[in-house]
Write a protein that holds these residues in place. Structure first.
Motif, PDB file in Angstrom:
ATOM      1  N   GLU A 220     -50.467  27.787 -35.775  1.00 18.51           N
ATOM      2  CA  GLU A 220     -51.274  28.374 -36.454  1.00 18.51           C
ATOM      3  C   GLU A 220     -51.794  29.579 -35.605  1.00 18.51           C
ATOM      4  OE1 GLU A 220     -51.740  24.357 -38.030  1.00 18.51           O
ATOM      5  OE2 GLU A 220     -51.503  25.200 -35.879  1.00 18.51           O
ATOM      6  N   ALA A 221     -51.816  29.574 -34.237  1.00 14.79           N
ATOM      7  CA  ALA A 221     -51.926  30.805 -33.364  1.00 14.79           C
ATOM      8  C   ALA A 221     -50.902  31.778 -33.476  1.00 14.79           C
ATOM      9  CB  ALA A 221     -52.211  30.177 -31.937  1.00 14.79           C
ATOM     10  N   ALA A 222     -49.807  31.010 -33.443  1.00 15.52           N
ATOM     11  CA  ALA A 222     -48.591  32.113 -33.568  1.00 15.52           C
ATOM     12  C   ALA A 222     -48.564  32.907 -34.870  1.00 15.52           C
ATOM     13  CB  ALA A 222     -47.223  31.458 -33.206  1.00 15.52           C
ATOM     14  N   ASP A 223     -48.677  32.157 -35.772  1.00 12.48           N
ATOM     15  CA  ASP A 223     -49.141  32.588 -37.059  1.00 12.48           C
ATOM     16  C   ASP A 223     -49.778  33.898 -37.494  1.00 12.48           C
ATOM     17  OD1 ASP A 223     -48.388  32.906 -39.949  1.00 12.48           O
ATOM     18  OD2 ASP A 223     -49.739  31.458 -40.646  1.00 12.48           O
ATOM     19  N   ALA A 224     -51.317  33.499 -36.456  1.00 11.20           N
ATOM     20  CA  ALA A 224     -52.332  34.614 -36.909  1.00 11.20           C
ATOM     21  C   ALA A 224     -51.837  35.773 -36.077  1.00 11.20           C
ATOM     22  CB  ALA A 224     -53.487  33.873 -36.015  1.00 11.20           C
ATOM     23  N   LEU A 225     -51.029  35.624 -34.827  1.00 12.11           N
ATOM     24  CA  LEU A 225     -50.800  36.777 -34.171  1.00 12.11           C
ATOM     25  C   LEU A 225     -49.822  37.500 -34.901  1.00 12.11           C
ATOM     26  CD1 LEU A 225     -51.252  35.686 -30.402  1.00 12.11           C
ATOM     27  CD2 LEU A 225     -52.660  37.029 -31.703  1.00 12.11           C
ATOM     28  N   ALA A 226     -48.784  36.978 -35.429  1.00 10.38           N
ATOM     29  CA  ALA A 226     -47.768  37.535 -36.152  1.00 10.38           C
ATOM     30  C   ALA A 226     -48.097  38.264 -37.197  1.00 10.38           C
ATOM     31  CB  ALA A 226     -46.595  36.780 -36.499  1.00 10.38           C
ATOM     32  N   THR A 227     -49.281  37.688 -38.058  1.00  9.90           N
ATOM     33  CA  THR A 227     -49.657  38.242 -39.320  1.00  9.90           C
ATOM     34  C   THR A 227     -50.811  39.730 -38.691  1.00  9.90           C
ATOM     35  OG1 THR A 227     -49.969  36.262 -40.363  1.00  9.90           O
ATOM     36  CG2 THR A 227     -51.366  38.078 -41.183  1.00  9.90           C
ATOM     37  N   ALA A 228     -51.359  39.341 -37.623  1.00  9.91           N
ATOM     38  CA  ALA A 228     -52.112  40.514 -37.043  1.00  9.91           C
ATOM     39  C   ALA A 228     -51.158  41.668 -36.705  1.00  9.91           C
ATOM     40  CB  ALA A 228     -52.902  40.310 -35.787  1.00  9.91           C
TER      41      ALA A 228
ATOM     42  N   HIS B 164     -48.146  42.360 -37.829  1.00 10.16           N
ATOM     43  CA  HIS B 164     -47.732  42.976 -39.161  1.00 10.16           C
ATOM     44  C   HIS B 164     -48.655  44.020 -39.739  1.00 10.16           C
ATOM     45  CE1 HIS B 164     -45.328  43.410 -42.883  1.00 10.16           C
ATOM     46  NE2 HIS B 164     -46.500  42.873 -43.480  1.00 10.16           N
ATOM     47  N   GLU B 165     -49.918  43.508 -39.652  1.00 11.22           N
ATOM     48  CA  GLU B 165     -51.078  44.401 -40.079  1.00 11.22           C
ATOM     49  C   GLU B 165     -51.534  45.431 -39.281  1.00 11.22           C
ATOM     50  OE1 GLU B 165     -54.072  41.645 -41.475  1.00 11.22           O
ATOM     51  OE2 GLU B 165     -52.655  40.714 -43.037  1.00 11.22           O
ATOM     52  N   ARG B 166     -50.997  45.595 -38.108  1.00 15.01           N
ATOM     53  CA  ARG B 166     -51.414  46.428 -36.993  1.00 15.01           C
ATOM     54  C   ARG B 166     -52.832  46.268 -36.804  1.00 15.01           C
ATOM     55  NH1 ARG B 166     -46.774  46.570 -36.518  1.00 15.01           N
ATOM     56  NH2 ARG B 166     -45.176  48.198 -36.275  1.00 15.01           N
ATOM     57  N   ARG B 167     -53.119  44.993 -36.578  1.00 16.86           N
ATOM     58  CA  ARG B 167     -54.868  44.513 -36.358  1.00 16.86           C
ATOM     59  C   ARG B 167     -54.697  44.284 -34.828  1.00 16.86           C
ATOM     60  NH1 ARG B 167     -56.723  41.003 -41.001  1.00 16.86           N
ATOM     61  NH2 ARG B 167     -58.546  40.637 -39.722  1.00 16.86           N
ATOM     62  N   THR B 168     -55.753  44.879 -34.308  1.00 20.85           N
ATOM     63  CA  THR B 168     -56.088  44.528 -32.737  1.00 20.85           C
ATOM     64  C   THR B 168     -56.484  43.204 -32.666  1.00 20.85           C
ATOM     65  OG1 THR B 168     -57.930  45.545 -32.825  1.00 20.85           O
ATOM     66  CG2 THR B 168     -56.058  46.941 -32.214  1.00 20.85           C
ATOM     67  N   VAL B 169     -56.251  42.683 -31.421  1.00 17.89           N
ATOM     68  CA  VAL B 169     -56.996  41.211 -31.467  1.00 17.89           C
ATOM     69  C   VAL B 169     -57.529  41.025 -30.014  1.00 17.89           C
ATOM     70  CG1 VAL B 169     -56.386  38.659 -31.145  1.00 17.89           C
ATOM     71  CG2 VAL B 169     -54.677  40.291 -32.376  1.00 17.89           C
ATOM     72  N   LEU B 170     -58.695  40.290 -30.160  1.00 17.95           N
ATOM     73  CA  LEU B 170     -59.486  39.907 -28.929  1.00 17.95           C
ATOM     74  C   LEU B 170     -59.598  38.210 -28.927  1.00 17.95           C
ATOM     75  CD1 LEU B 170     -61.562  40.731 -26.567  1.00 17.95           C
ATOM     76  CD2 LEU B 170     -63.265  40.267 -28.138  1.00 17.95           C
ATOM     77  N   PHE B 171     -58.993  37.629 -27.806  1.00 15.23           N
ATOM     78  CA  PHE B 171     -59.069  36.515 -27.622  1.00 15.23           C
ATOM     79  C   PHE B 171     -60.393  35.971 -26.996  1.00 15.23           C
ATOM     80  CE2 PHE B 171     -54.820  37.582 -26.883  1.00 15.23           C
ATOM     81  CZ  PHE B 171     -54.209  37.260 -27.967  1.00 15.23           C
ATOM     82  N   GLU B 172     -61.193  34.786 -27.701  1.00 14.05           N
ATOM     83  CA  GLU B 172     -62.513  34.453 -27.079  1.00 14.05           C
ATOM     84  C   GLU B 172     -62.392  32.853 -27.144  1.00 14.05           C
ATOM     85  OE1 GLU B 172     -66.646  33.934 -29.494  1.00 14.05           O
ATOM     86  OE2 GLU B 172     -65.834  35.994 -29.185  1.00 14.05           O
ATOM     87  N   GLY B 173     -62.849  32.616 -25.866  1.00 14.13           N
ATOM     88  CA  GLY B 173     -62.948  31.281 -25.323  1.00 14.13           C
ATOM     89  C   GLY B 173     -64.495  30.799 -25.350  1.00 14.13           C
ATOM     90  N   ALA B 174     -65.051  30.696 -24.193  1.00 14.33           N
ATOM     91  CA  ALA B 174     -66.526  30.251 -24.324  1.00 14.33           C
ATOM     92  C   ALA B 174     -67.283  31.476 -24.174  1.00 14.33           C
ATOM     93  CB  ALA B 174     -66.870  29.526 -23.124  1.00 14.33           C
ATOM     94  N   GLY B 175     -66.394  32.752 -23.759  1.00 13.87           N
ATOM     95  CA  GLY B 175     -67.152  34.147 -23.801  1.00 13.87           C
ATOM     96  C   GLY B 175     -67.948  34.455 -22.538  1.00 13.87           C
ATOM     97  N   THR B 176     -67.606  33.725 -21.624  1.00 17.93           N
ATOM     98  CA  THR B 176     -68.337  33.983 -20.295  1.00 17.93           C
ATOM     99  C   THR B 176     -67.664  35.079 -19.502  1.00 17.93           C
ATOM    100  OG1 THR B 176     -66.562  32.238 -19.176  1.00 17.93           O
ATOM    101  CG2 THR B 176     -69.010  31.331 -19.927  1.00 17.93           C
ATOM    102  N   ALA B 177     -66.656  35.808 -20.225  1.00 16.56           N
ATOM    103  CA  ALA B 177     -66.197  36.719 -19.120  1.00 16.56           C
ATOM    104  C   ALA B 177     -65.818  38.014 -20.199  1.00 16.56           C
ATOM    105  CB  ALA B 177     -65.052  36.395 -18.514  1.00 16.56           C
ATOM    106  N   LEU B 178     -66.169  38.031 -21.228  1.00 14.27           N
ATOM    107  CA  LEU B 178     -65.999  39.047 -22.314  1.00 14.27           C
ATOM    108  C   LEU B 178     -66.241  40.532 -21.877  1.00 14.27           C
ATOM    109  CD1 LEU B 178     -66.850  37.589 -25.657  1.00 14.27           C
ATOM    110  CD2 LEU B 178     -64.626  37.846 -24.430  1.00 14.27           C
ATOM    111  N   GLU B 179     -67.693  40.573 -20.587  1.00 17.40           N
ATOM    112  CA  GLU B 179     -67.732  41.930 -20.326  1.00 17.40           C
ATOM    113  C   GLU B 179     -66.890  42.405 -19.325  1.00 17.40           C
ATOM    114  OE1 GLU B 179     -72.229  42.978 -20.061  1.00 17.40           O
ATOM    115  OE2 GLU B 179     -72.463  40.663 -20.292  1.00 17.40           O
TER     116      GLU B 179
END
Length: 403
Positions: A26-34, A36-51
């Motif tokens: 499902e992760a691979a499918d999501a990135l492949a679709t993104a 194809h749609e030329r959508r940028t992606v941000l990966f988010e875990g616990a959010g402790t280092a997003l800054e």
């Protein structure tokens, strides 16, 4: 892919703005679709280092890794474990403990839910990195998903062989700019029977550096040596007998005569205080610098010069044995934070070091660049970015203006 339950629906075949894939496919499918749609992606875990680093440009898709949190395998006799990268480190430690094992990594900013994939992407570790290194040093294999949805494996059976590249090292410290780590095969260690912390009062950088050198030359074999600006904290691990013996021997080491073993509660409080300082709080600006250890006194003097007589207060703590320093700026306004950040970073670069901006007071980004001068290897980094993410879809702008 189909949006997980609870997320807003979209037209058939389209991605929502936020997804939580439950597995590798499902992760691979999501990135492949993104892609194809030329959508940028941000990966988010616990959010402790997003800054950390530069602010990410407008994001078309947030991919949450919290659904990728399963144990895949555990071979206690081989000292290995396979997990999905969205698993929190604290949960993995709970799973390993009954087997008398642990993953010798600490979240650098405390037990705040940091995920294994997030710790790899940050390329950082807590105090025990002195002995064990960071998470990337413990990875023996990984399954990754690249920006176009391609699945790549290293250290195991290959789906796509990316010859010539150590993909784990590419992901370590990448802050999500090259792809997503989905599964990790890790080397684990025996769970220490006992732990003790020595505290040596020392409130100047020269003294901390001298004492740290004495510790590292001694037979004490510390797993952590940190200076919190007031004391040098020295941690030992091992059998109860060996830890107690090292505590008895430490005062005989030249320069450590005043060192004392802290009680369990006092030791926990000391390390928690250090963790809070490294993490910082709202309204503060936090910088992480790496230099030769001997540069510490000069860099602290320069920091004091920049803040003496002004509204900004600065505090520096250091993994002094390794030359990893954290500076926290508080008080004053955004312009003063930006000026101090820029000037002190120039001093670090002049000393052959590097600086990562981890947290900033509101308004600092408009006044100071998140990164300093580009490193000598920036051409290589740009080439790798073009190869693995040619459309700049993963965390765009995180390393701006380098790439």
């Amino acid at each position: 892919m189909r949006p997980p339950a609870g997320e807003s629906g979209t037209a058939a075949g389209e991605l929502p703005s936020r997804v939580r894939p439950p597995g590798l496919a499902e992760a691979a499918d999501a990135l492949a679709t993104a892609a194809h749609e030329r959508r940028t992606v941000l990966f988010e875990g616990a959010g402790t280092a997003l800054e950390w680093g530069a602010p990410v440009a407008e994001t078309g898709l947030v991919l949450e890794t919290s659904g990728l949190d399963r144990m895949i395998s555990h071979a206690p006799e081989d000292w290995t474990v396979g997990v999905e990268a969205g698993m929190p480190l604290t949960r993995l430690q709970e799973v390993l403990a009954p087997a008398g094992q642990w993953l010798p990594v600490e979240p650098p900013t405390g037990g705040d839910g940091a995920t294994l994939g997030g710790l790899l992407a940050c390329g950082d570790a807590g105090p025990c990195r002195l002995k064990y290194g960071s998470l990337g040093d413990l990875v023996i294999g990984a399954t990754l998903v690249l920006a176009d949805g391609t699945v790549a494996r290293t250290g195991g059976d290959v789906i796509k062989n990316v010859a010539g590249y150590d993909l784990v090292k590419l992901m370590a410290g990448s802050l999500g700019a090259f792809g997503l780590a989905v599964r990790l095969n890790l080397r684990v260690h025996p769970l220490p029977e006992a732990t003790a912390t020595l505290a040596l009062p020392v409130d100047d950088a020269e003294g901390a550096l001298t004492a740290a050198r004495a510790v590292m030359r001694s037979p004490l074999e510390p797993v952590a040596v940190e200076w919190d600006g007031q004391r040098l904290l020295i941690r030992f691990q091992g059998t109860a007998e060996s830890v107690a013996e090292r505590g008895r021997l430490a005062p005989d080491v030249p320069g450590l005569a005043a060192a004392r073993v802290l009680g369990e509660d006092a030791a926990r409080a000391a390390w928690q205080r250090l963790s809070r300082l490294v993490r910082g709080e709202d309204g503060e600006t936090v910088l992480r610098a790496g230099t030769h250890p001997a540069r510490l006194p000069a860099l602290l003097r320069r920091l004091n010069e920049l803040t003496t007589g002004g509204a900004v207060e600065a505090e520096l703590v250091s993994g002094v044995a390794q030359g990893l320093h954290t500076v926290v700026l508080r008080g004053g306004d955004a312009a003063e934070h930006a000026a101090c950040l820029t000037a002190w970073r120039e001093s670090v670069y002049g000393a052959g070091g590097s600086v990562t901006l981890r947290r900033r007071r509101e308004g600092v980004d408009a006044l100071a660049a998140a990164w300093g001068p580009a490193p000598p290897a920036v051409a290589v980094l740009r080439s790798l970015k073009r190869q693995f993410d040619p459309d700049d879809l993963c965390a765009p702008g995180r390393f701006a203006p380098w790439f």
